[in-house]
Motif scaffolding. Structure first.
Motif, PDB file in Angstrom:
ATOM      1  N   PHE A 306       0.835  -1.204   0.000  1.00 26.85           N
ATOM      2  CA  PHE A 306       0.000   0.000   0.000  1.00 26.85           C
ATOM      3  C   PHE A 306       0.869   1.254   0.000  1.00 26.85           C
ATOM      4  O   PHE A 306       0.665   2.176  -0.796  1.00 26.85           O
ATOM      5  CB  PHE A 306      -0.909  -0.029   1.227  1.00 26.85           C
ATOM      6  CG  PHE A 306      -1.874   1.122   1.308  1.00 26.85           C
ATOM      7  CD1 PHE A 306      -3.012   1.136   0.522  1.00 26.85           C
ATOM      8  CD2 PHE A 306      -1.643   2.180   2.169  1.00 26.85           C
ATOM      9  CE1 PHE A 306      -3.921   2.194   0.599  1.00 26.85           C
ATOM     10  CE2 PHE A 306      -2.533   3.245   2.248  1.00 26.85           C
ATOM     11  CZ  PHE A 306      -3.670   3.244   1.465  1.00 26.85           C
ATOM     12  N   MET A 430      -6.002   0.872  -5.889  1.00 28.98           N
ATOM     13  CA  MET A 430      -5.520   0.560  -4.547  1.00 28.98           C
ATOM     14  C   MET A 430      -5.415  -0.942  -4.303  1.00 28.98           C
ATOM     15  O   MET A 430      -4.427  -1.426  -3.742  1.00 28.98           O
ATOM     16  CB  MET A 430      -6.476   1.184  -3.513  1.00 28.98           C
ATOM     17  CG  MET A 430      -6.583   2.699  -3.566  1.00 28.98           C
ATOM     18  SD  MET A 430      -5.032   3.542  -3.207  1.00 28.98           S
ATOM     19  CE  MET A 430      -4.511   3.969  -4.860  1.00 28.98           C
ATOM     20  N   TYR A 434      -2.111  -5.084  -4.642  1.00 26.90           N
ATOM     21  CA  TYR A 434      -2.101  -6.026  -3.518  1.00 26.90           C
ATOM     22  C   TYR A 434      -2.541  -7.410  -3.970  1.00 26.90           C
ATOM     23  O   TYR A 434      -1.942  -8.423  -3.594  1.00 26.90           O
ATOM     24  CB  TYR A 434      -3.018  -5.520  -2.407  1.00 26.90           C
ATOM     25  CG  TYR A 434      -3.097  -6.460  -1.229  1.00 26.90           C
ATOM     26  CD1 TYR A 434      -1.996  -6.639  -0.388  1.00 26.90           C
ATOM     27  CD2 TYR A 434      -4.260  -7.179  -0.964  1.00 26.90           C
ATOM     28  CE1 TYR A 434      -2.059  -7.505   0.688  1.00 26.90           C
ATOM     29  CE2 TYR A 434      -4.324  -8.052   0.103  1.00 26.90           C
ATOM     30  CZ  TYR A 434      -3.216  -8.203   0.935  1.00 26.90           C
ATOM     31  OH  TYR A 434      -3.287  -9.071   2.000  1.00 26.90           O
TER      32      TYR A 434
END
Length: 489
Positions: A306, A430, A434
């Motif tokens: 992040f 975002m 990940y």
């Protein structure tokens, strides 16, 4: 008079040409408000018990007071970016027999009922109810709660001030960063200072007079500040400035996109809003210091991924989300010219790429935190270059909110250029890195996750022309809708 103003606001919303879009955004905002409000209430109810278990030797109320100073600084910084000031078109009212004091009071009172003020109370009121249930003195608890409510109002009016002047914001961020660093290395215990300040509001309820008077003073200060601008000639008069010229001939080497890049560089150099975005992107380079210096985040690869995205992609994310809004003031003129859309988009993409490369170079000192951390930052930089840049550029096709380049958001005009659409398009930006990292990491280990993240960016760069062509078609389809939206100010 308040009833009349509310009626005008109601009619303005329902008669707007963008009523359908506005209604969708309002619904999304209500859902978001209910979600975060619910979280705040749950935390307020259970925080006492959680803190009792986490810090058994300390009164939970004392623990909360130790961190309230950080809450104040953090909320001010958060409000600067997210709290959109109320907008009201005052020009038609100036020629009517309406007292300006009434208009200004209505404008300031609108800020009091903001969700950003309520969200803190959603936590403090349930927490205070738990304190009363646990047998804490009612008079002291209510005095403490009223003091915090007054501080929330102070933050609201301070935000009104710092939105007029970026200097205040940078001072607040600097104080917050310095206090965290000094507290971490035991130079000055800001948690102790915070405890002594806020716990005294509980021990001596009569001190509630201080935050109440401060809130009143800030209200009057804002009132006078707005009143000074409340003149028709002051609103419509343009401030004349001498334009600075720079030699940008070196950009000519970049070929067909050079004229567009020159235009963007001049835009950033000469206008307030782009300069703010540039500075924000620079500050994001230091974002990793928050995560990499705390033990609770060191071995958590979710937070590492992040932080890495923001370290190298700060400028990309902040500048890219306003494409094509940066050109909203002259977008109709541009679209009437024989300008290839592909070159226009490629120039924006190239500027974002330059921002990522510079941020990556500035991030080299993060090697201090270990090769694994820097490997993650490097992989995130490639992801930003090859995928996030295109996702951000594509999101711009859905963004039709104009931006006034040389004006910050204020009480007389909406210049934020940010909407719920941008919030939704930020989800893949975002979560994407990940997900790409965590799947191979779970099965094959850290190196596999980093390689997968880096390869995703490399693949994006290989197919750059295909992605830009696809984005170009999307922009072409919404061209006239965008022109119409930018014309409606």
């Amino acid at each position: 008079m308040t009833k009349t103003f509310l009626s005008l606001e109601w009619k303005k919303f329902f008669r707007s040409a963008a009523f359908t879009k506005g209604m969708v955004i309002k619904i999304l905002m209500i859902i978001g408000a209910l979600y975060f409000g619910g979280i705040a209430i749950v935390l307020g109810v259970f925080s006492f018990k959680i803190l009792q278990k986490a810090v058994p030797d300390v009164d939970p109320l004392i623990t909360v007071n130790q961190f309230l100073m950080y809450w104040v600084l953090g909320e001010l910084a958060f409000r600067f970016f997210m709290h959109q000031l109320p907008v009201m078109n005052i020009k038609p009212l100036m020629v009517l027999p309406i007292k300006r004091n009434k208009v200004i009071q209505f404008l300031l009172n609108k800020t009091i009922f903001s969700f950003f003020n309520l969200i803190a109370l959603f936590f403090f009121i349930p927490f205070s109810a738990v304190l009363l249930y646990k047998g804490y003195p009612p008079f002291q608890v209510l005095g403490w709660l009223l003091s915090l409510g007054s501080i929330v109002l102070c933050l609201n009016f301070v935000n009104f001030i710092i939105n007029k002047n970026n200097t205040y914001f940078y001072i607040i961020v600097s104080i917050a960063a310095l206090s965290i660093a000094l507290n971490k290395y035991d130079v000055i215990s800001f948690t102790s200072i915070s405890e002594s300040i806020f716990y005294s509001l509980y021990q001596t309820p009569y001190l509630v007079v201080i935050p109440l008077l401060l809130a009143y003073f800030l209200y009057k200060f804002n009132f006078n500040m707005v009143a000074k601008q409340f003149y028709l000639d002051g609103i419509i008069r343009k401030k004349v400035k001498q334009v600075e010229t720079k030699d940008l001939s070196f950009i000519d080497q970049l070929g067909d996109i050079a004229p567009f890049l020159k235009n963007d560089v001049r835009m950033v150099w000469r206008n307030k809003r782009p300069k703010q975005v540039l500075l924000t992107g620079f500050f994001f380079v230091f974002y990793g210091l928050f995560f990499f210096t705390f033990d609770m985040y060191k071995d958590n690869y979710f937070f590492t991924a992040f932080a890495s995205i923001f370290i190298t992609g700060g400028f990309l994310l902040t500048f890219g989300q306003y494409v094509p809004s940066w050109d909203s003031e002259y977008y109709k003129l541009m679209m009437s010219q024989n300008i290839p859309y592909y070159q226009y988009l490629k120039s924006k993409w190239s500027l974002m790429v330059v921002g990522v490369v510079i941020a990556y170079i500035l991030s080299i000192p993060y090697i201090y935190f270990g090769l694994e951390t820097f490997a993650m930052i490097s992989a995130a930089a490639l992801f930003n270059l090859g995928l996030n840049s295109f996702i951000t550029l594509y999101g711009g096709a859905l963004n039709r909110v104009p931006v006034e380049l040389n004006t910050k958001a204020n009480a007389f005009g909406n210049t934020q250029g940010f909407n719920a659409t941008q919030l939704l398009i930020s989800i893949p930006k975002m979560l994407g890195p990940y997900v790409i990292f965590i799947v191979p990491y779970y099965f094959l280990g850290f190196k596999a996750g980093v390689i997968a993240l880096a390869l995703s960016g490399i693949i994006g760069l290989v197919f750059m022309k295909y992605f830009l062509k696809f984005i170009e078609k999307t922009y072409q389809k919404g061209k006239y809708k965008t022109i119409a939206a930018f014309a409606e100010k």
